[in-house]
Every structure is written in C-alpha cells, then in structure tokens.
Design a protein around this motif. Sequence first.
Motif, PDB file in Angstrom:
ATOM      1  N   PHE A  65       0.837  -1.204   0.000  1.00  0.00           N
ATOM      2  CA  PHE A  65       0.000   0.000   0.000  1.00  0.00           C
ATOM      3  C   PHE A  65       0.875   1.259   0.000  1.00  0.00           C
ATOM      4  CE2 PHE A  65      -2.029  -3.359   2.555  1.00  0.00           C
ATOM      5  CZ  PHE A  65      -3.129  -3.628   1.756  1.00  0.00           C
ATOM      6  N   PRO A  66       1.605   1.516  -1.092  1.00  0.00           N
ATOM      7  CA  PRO A  66       2.557   2.641  -1.078  1.00  0.00           C
ATOM      8  C   PRO A  66       1.909   4.008  -0.855  1.00  0.00           C
ATOM      9  CG  PRO A  66       2.327   1.716  -3.292  1.00  0.00           C
ATOM     10  CD  PRO A  66       1.576   0.815  -2.361  1.00  0.00           C
ATOM     11  N   ASP A  67       0.726   4.252  -1.427  1.00  0.00           N
ATOM     12  CA  ASP A  67       0.087   5.558  -1.249  1.00  0.00           C
ATOM     13  C   ASP A  67      -0.375   5.778   0.190  1.00  0.00           C
ATOM     14  OD1 ASP A  67       0.496   6.204  -3.906  1.00  0.00           O
ATOM     15  OD2 ASP A  67      -1.433   5.374  -4.542  1.00  0.00           O
ATOM     16  N   ALA A  68      -0.955   4.753   0.786  1.00  0.00           N
ATOM     17  CA  ALA A  68      -1.423   4.864   2.171  1.00  0.00           C
ATOM     18  C   ALA A  68      -0.235   5.071   3.119  1.00  0.00           C
ATOM     19  CB  ALA A  68      -2.216   3.628   2.571  1.00  0.00           C
ATOM     20  N   MET A  69       0.863   4.366   2.873  1.00  0.00           N
ATOM     21  CA  MET A  69       2.036   4.513   3.738  1.00  0.00           C
ATOM     22  C   MET A  69       2.684   5.882   3.552  1.00  0.00           C
ATOM     23  SD  MET A  69       2.288   2.084   5.799  1.00  0.00           S
ATOM     24  CE  MET A  69       3.942   2.189   6.433  1.00  0.00           C
ATOM     25  N   ARG A  70       2.641   6.395   2.327  1.00  0.00           N
ATOM     26  CA  ARG A  70       3.168   7.736   2.077  1.00  0.00           C
ATOM     27  C   ARG A  70       2.389   8.759   2.891  1.00  0.00           C
ATOM     28  NH1 ARG A  70       5.484  10.970  -2.521  1.00  0.00           N
ATOM     29  NH2 ARG A  70       4.565  13.032  -2.270  1.00  0.00           N
ATOM     30  N   ARG A  71       1.058   8.650   2.878  1.00  0.00           N
ATOM     31  CA  ARG A  71       0.228   9.566   3.663  1.00  0.00           C
ATOM     32  C   ARG A  71       0.528   9.427   5.158  1.00  0.00           C
ATOM     33  NH1 ARG A  71      -3.636   7.783  -0.079  1.00  0.00           N
ATOM     34  NH2 ARG A  71      -4.531   6.389   1.468  1.00  0.00           N
ATOM     35  N   TYR A  72       0.687   8.183   5.613  1.00  0.00           N
ATOM     36  CA  TYR A  72       0.973   7.931   7.027  1.00  0.00           C
ATOM     37  C   TYR A  72       2.320   8.556   7.420  1.00  0.00           C
ATOM     38  CZ  TYR A  72       2.309   5.473  11.268  1.00  0.00           C
ATOM     39  OH  TYR A  72       2.739   5.177  12.530  1.00  0.00           O
ATOM     40  N   ILE A  73       3.344   8.335   6.605  1.00  0.00           N
ATOM     41  CA  ILE A  73       4.673   8.865   6.911  1.00  0.00           C
ATOM     42  C   ILE A  73       4.661  10.391   6.873  1.00  0.00           C
ATOM     43  CG2 ILE A  73       7.048   9.001   6.066  1.00  0.00           C
ATOM     44  CD1 ILE A  73       6.750   6.020   5.245  1.00  0.00           C
ATOM     45  N   LEU A  74       3.970  10.973   5.905  1.00  0.00           N
ATOM     46  CA  LEU A  74       3.861  12.435   5.846  1.00  0.00           C
ATOM     47  C   LEU A  74       3.127  12.984   7.064  1.00  0.00           C
ATOM     48  CD1 LEU A  74       3.174  12.996   2.051  1.00  0.00           C
ATOM     49  CD2 LEU A  74       5.205  13.681   3.344  1.00  0.00           C
ATOM     50  N   LYS A  75       2.137  12.253   7.533  1.00  0.00           N
ATOM     51  CA  LYS A  75       1.414  12.683   8.734  1.00  0.00           C
ATOM     52  C   LYS A  75       2.348  12.653   9.949  1.00  0.00           C
ATOM     53  CE  LYS A  75      -2.926  11.986  11.111  1.00  0.00           C
ATOM     54  NZ  LYS A  75      -4.191  11.263  11.145  1.00  0.00           N
ATOM     55  N   GLN A  76       3.187  11.632  10.024  1.00  0.00           N
ATOM     56  CA  GLN A  76       4.164  11.557  11.107  1.00  0.00           C
ATOM     57  C   GLN A  76       5.168  12.708  10.994  1.00  0.00           C
ATOM     58  OE1 GLN A  76       3.879   9.444  13.709  1.00  0.00           O
ATOM     59  NE2 GLN A  76       1.997   8.863  12.654  1.00  0.00           N
ATOM     60  N   GLY A  77       5.536  13.063   9.754  1.00  0.00           N
ATOM     61  CA  GLY A  77       6.443  14.182   9.524  1.00  0.00           C
ATOM     62  C   GLY A  77       5.862  15.504   9.991  1.00  0.00           C
ATOM     63  N   GLU A  78       4.528  15.649   9.899  1.00  0.00           N
ATOM     64  CA  GLU A  78       3.871  16.867  10.380  1.00  0.00           C
ATOM     65  C   GLU A  78       4.022  16.997  11.887  1.00  0.00           C
ATOM     66  OE1 GLU A  78      -0.185  16.800   9.124  1.00  0.00           O
ATOM     67  OE2 GLU A  78       0.354  16.817   6.994  1.00  0.00           O
ATOM     68  N   LYS A  79       3.938  15.881  12.594  1.00  0.00           N
ATOM     69  CA  LYS A  79       4.058  15.920  14.054  1.00  0.00           C
ATOM     70  C   LYS A  79       5.446  16.390  14.473  1.00  0.00           C
ATOM     71  CE  LYS A  79       0.710  12.282  15.002  1.00  0.00           C
ATOM     72  NZ  LYS A  79       0.515  10.934  15.545  1.00  0.00           N
ATOM     73  N   SER A 138      12.037  16.809   1.022  1.00  0.00           N
ATOM     74  CA  SER A 138      10.866  16.321   0.301  1.00  0.00           C
ATOM     75  C   SER A 138      10.707  14.842   0.643  1.00  0.00           C
ATOM     76  CB  SER A 138      11.018  16.509  -1.209  1.00  0.00           C
ATOM     77  OG  SER A 138      12.035  15.674  -1.718  1.00  0.00           O
ATOM     78  N   TYR A 139       9.506  14.358   0.522  1.00  0.00           N
ATOM     79  CA  TYR A 139       9.235  12.959   0.848  1.00  0.00           C
ATOM     80  C   TYR A 139      10.155  12.025   0.060  1.00  0.00           C
ATOM     81  CZ  TYR A 139       7.000   8.449   1.184  1.00  0.00           C
ATOM     82  OH  TYR A 139       6.779   7.120   1.388  1.00  0.00           O
ATOM     83  N   GLU A 140      10.450  12.366  -1.177  1.00  0.00           N
ATOM     84  CA  GLU A 140      11.281  11.525  -2.023  1.00  0.00           C
ATOM     85  C   GLU A 140      12.695  11.373  -1.464  1.00  0.00           C
ATOM     86  OE1 GLU A 140       9.182  13.895  -3.171  1.00  0.00           O
ATOM     87  OE2 GLU A 140       7.746  12.437  -3.952  1.00  0.00           O
ATOM     88  N   ASN A 141      13.139  12.358  -0.681  1.00  0.00           N
ATOM     89  CA  ASN A 141      14.481  12.295  -0.087  1.00  0.00           C
ATOM     90  C   ASN A 141      14.546  11.398   1.142  1.00  0.00           C
ATOM     91  OD1 ASN A 141      15.437  14.073  -1.992  1.00  0.00           O
ATOM     92  ND2 ASN A 141      15.220  15.862  -0.692  1.00  0.00           N
TER      93      ASN A 141
END
Length: 116
Positions: free
Chosen positions: A24-38, A48-51
């Motif tokens: 589930f790459p898209d769902a995990m991307r959203r999850y990781i970005l949400k963790q990055g917001e915290k 950037s997420y790609e980095n």
Amino acid sequence: LQKILIFLQVTACVVVGKTLMILFPDAMRRYILKQGEKSRMNQNPKFSYENWGPTFFSFKYLLFVLKVKWKRLEDEAYEGHPAPNTPVVTSTGEVRRLLDFTRDNRPLILNFGSCT
C-alpha cells in the motif's frame, strides 16, 4: 534480555512497515507524511518525501532505531540501583563515560546549566 526483546520488536515493526510500503505505497506515504507533520519535518522546504520517505523501514533504519533504543537502556535510572554510566562529551570534545569522573569514594556531583 532487554536487547533481545527490543531487537525482536523493532525487527517486527520494520518487516510489517516494509511489507505495508510494498502493498500500500500511497497509504504509507500519507501515514509517513502525517508523522512528519508531528515532528515538523514537512515544514523544511529542503526536505521532500522523495528524499527521506523511502528510507523508512530500510535496513539502515532498523540499525539506527536499534542503536537509539539500546543506548536509551543505558540512560534509565532506577531508585536503589547503580547510576547509569552514560556517555558524555567534555568541553574539549572528548567522549567519555559519566562514571569516569568519579574519584575514590567521593560522590559525583553534576551541575547543569547553560551559557549564552
């Protein structure tokens, strides 16, 4: 025994995380970005997420998390138990252990402060 339990827990989390990233790459991307917001990591325009996103749940990630968690085992102090012998950095930049500064049977006194 604590290190073995931490190893098993972190390894299981990394295996599950890596599997979910593949399935589930898209769902995990959203999850990781949400963790990055915290942690406010997303606020840095140079990140950037790609980095940094693909490094999550990698072998290097596993080794880093294990190192941090194992180091924290040394930092825990319990009443009635010996003081932790944590690493400290001297004013000259040398890394020593806290209990290296003890002398004979004299108590070691730590004074914390800051200079501005």
